[in-house]
Motif scaffolding. Structure first.
Motif, PDB file in Angstrom:
ATOM      1  N   GLY A  50       0.840  -1.196   0.000  1.00  0.00           N
ATOM      2  CA  GLY A  50       0.000   0.000   0.000  1.00  0.00           C
ATOM      3  C   GLY A  50       0.870   1.239   0.000  1.00  0.00           C
ATOM      4  N   ARG A  51       0.720   2.073   1.007  1.00  0.00           N
ATOM      5  CA  ARG A  51       1.521   3.285   1.093  1.00  0.00           C
ATOM      6  C   ARG A  51       2.805   3.070   1.887  1.00  0.00           C
ATOM      7  N   GLY A  52       3.039   1.849   2.319  1.00  0.00           N
ATOM      8  CA  GLY A  52       4.233   1.541   3.099  1.00  0.00           C
ATOM      9  C   GLY A  52       5.467   1.403   2.225  1.00  0.00           C
ATOM     10  N   ASP A  53       6.516   0.936   2.832  1.00  0.00           N
ATOM     11  CA  ASP A  53       7.792   0.783   2.142  1.00  0.00           C
ATOM     12  C   ASP A  53       7.859  -0.600   1.503  1.00  0.00           C
ATOM     13  N   TRP A  54       7.864  -0.653   0.188  1.00  0.00           N
ATOM     14  CA  TRP A  54       7.902  -1.925  -0.501  1.00  0.00           C
ATOM     15  C   TRP A  54       9.283  -2.262  -1.038  1.00  0.00           C
ATOM     16  N   THR A  55      10.279  -1.435  -0.751  1.00  0.00           N
ATOM     17  CA  THR A  55      11.621  -1.721  -1.256  1.00  0.00           C
ATOM     18  C   THR A  55      12.189  -3.004  -0.662  1.00  0.00           C
ATOM     19  N   ALA A  56      11.852  -3.324   0.571  1.00  0.00           N
ATOM     20  CA  ALA A  56      12.336  -4.566   1.172  1.00  0.00           C
ATOM     21  C   ALA A  56      11.779  -5.770   0.420  1.00  0.00           C
ATOM     22  N   CYS A  57      10.508  -5.706   0.053  1.00  0.00           N
ATOM     23  CA  CYS A  57       9.897  -6.791  -0.725  1.00  0.00           C
ATOM     24  C   CYS A  57      10.594  -6.938  -2.067  1.00  0.00           C
ATOM     25  N   ILE A  58      10.850  -5.825  -2.733  1.00  0.00           N
ATOM     26  CA  ILE A  58      11.519  -5.872  -4.034  1.00  0.00           C
ATOM     27  C   ILE A  58      12.917  -6.446  -3.890  1.00  0.00           C
ATOM     28  N   ASN A  59      13.660  -5.964  -2.882  1.00  0.00           N
ATOM     29  CA  ASN A  59      15.020  -6.461  -2.686  1.00  0.00           C
ATOM     30  C   ASN A  59      15.035  -7.933  -2.325  1.00  0.00           C
ATOM     31  N   TRP A  60      14.133  -8.349  -1.465  1.00  0.00           N
ATOM     32  CA  TRP A  60      14.137  -9.715  -0.972  1.00  0.00           C
ATOM     33  C   TRP A  60      13.558 -10.693  -1.995  1.00  0.00           C
ATOM     34  N   THR A  61      12.491 -10.308  -2.663  1.00  0.00           N
ATOM     35  CA  THR A  61      11.777 -11.238  -3.530  1.00  0.00           C
ATOM     36  C   THR A  61      12.085 -11.021  -5.006  1.00  0.00           C
ATOM     37  N   CYS A  62      11.773  -9.847  -5.514  1.00  0.00           N
ATOM     38  CA  CYS A  62      11.850  -9.604  -6.959  1.00  0.00           C
ATOM     39  C   CYS A  62      13.273  -9.650  -7.492  1.00  0.00           C
ATOM     40  N   ASN A  63      14.193  -9.018  -6.779  1.00  0.00           N
ATOM     41  CA  ASN A  63      15.580  -9.021  -7.240  1.00  0.00           C
ATOM     42  C   ASN A  63      16.146 -10.430  -7.285  1.00  0.00           C
ATOM     43  N   ARG A  64      15.839 -11.227  -6.276  1.00  0.00           N
ATOM     44  CA  ARG A  64      16.327 -12.608  -6.251  1.00  0.00           C
ATOM     45  C   ARG A  64      15.699 -13.439  -7.369  1.00  0.00           C
ATOM     46  N   GLN A  65      14.396 -13.265  -7.578  1.00  0.00           N
ATOM     47  CA  GLN A  65      13.739 -14.007  -8.647  1.00  0.00           C
ATOM     48  C   GLN A  65      14.307 -13.618 -10.001  1.00  0.00           C
ATOM     49  N   TYR A  66      14.562 -12.323 -10.184  1.00  0.00           N
ATOM     50  CA  TYR A  66      15.127 -11.867 -11.454  1.00  0.00           C
ATOM     51  C   TYR A  66      16.514 -12.461 -11.678  1.00  0.00           C
ATOM     52  N   ASP A  67      17.352 -12.422 -10.629  1.00  0.00           N
ATOM     53  CA  ASP A  67      18.700 -12.971 -10.747  1.00  0.00           C
ATOM     54  C   ASP A  67      18.663 -14.462 -11.099  1.00  0.00           C
ATOM     55  N   ASN A  68      17.765 -15.203 -10.450  1.00  0.00           N
ATOM     56  CA  ASN A  68      17.631 -16.633 -10.755  1.00  0.00           C
ATOM     57  C   ASN A  68      17.145 -16.852 -12.175  1.00  0.00           C
ATOM     58  N   CYS A  69      16.191 -16.056 -12.599  1.00  0.00           N
ATOM     59  CA  CYS A  69      15.658 -16.172 -13.952  1.00  0.00           C
ATOM     60  C   CYS A  69      16.742 -15.863 -14.994  1.00  0.00           C
ATOM     61  N   ALA A  70      17.439 -14.757 -14.784  1.00  0.00           N
ATOM     62  CA  ALA A  70      18.456 -14.328 -15.748  1.00  0.00           C
ATOM     63  C   ALA A  70      19.615 -15.321 -15.815  1.00  0.00           C
TER      64      ALA A  70
END
Length: 73
Positions: A50-70
């Motif tokens: 929501g209006r909270g800080d989502w950078t931790a989610c991106i760093n923890w989840t999305c960045n790792r998934q992207y690195d694994n995918c790439a």
């Protein structure tokens, strides 16, 4: 550039990607590129926070998934 600028940029990119790929199901996920998966992940993080800080989610989840995918190519 400040932190809120990057958050806004990620949110906008996620919303655009989400609107384009909103019909993508799990079977379609295999057909998506790594960046498409990353953008959808960013959108999910932003929506969950929501209006909270989502950078931790991106760093923890999305960045790792992207690195694994790439690295799988």
């Amino acid at each position: 550039m400040n932190k809120s600028f990057w958050k806004s940029l990620v949110l906008i990119a996620g919303l655009v990607a989400g609107s384009v790929l909103s019909s993508a199901g799990t079977a379609d996920a295999a057909k998506m590129s790594c960046i498409q998966k990353y953008r959808l992940c960013n959108q999910r993080c932003a929506g969950a926070a929501g209006r909270g800080d989502w950078t931790a989610c991106i760093n923890w989840t999305c960045n790792r998934q992207y690195d694994n995918c790439a690295s799988s190519y």
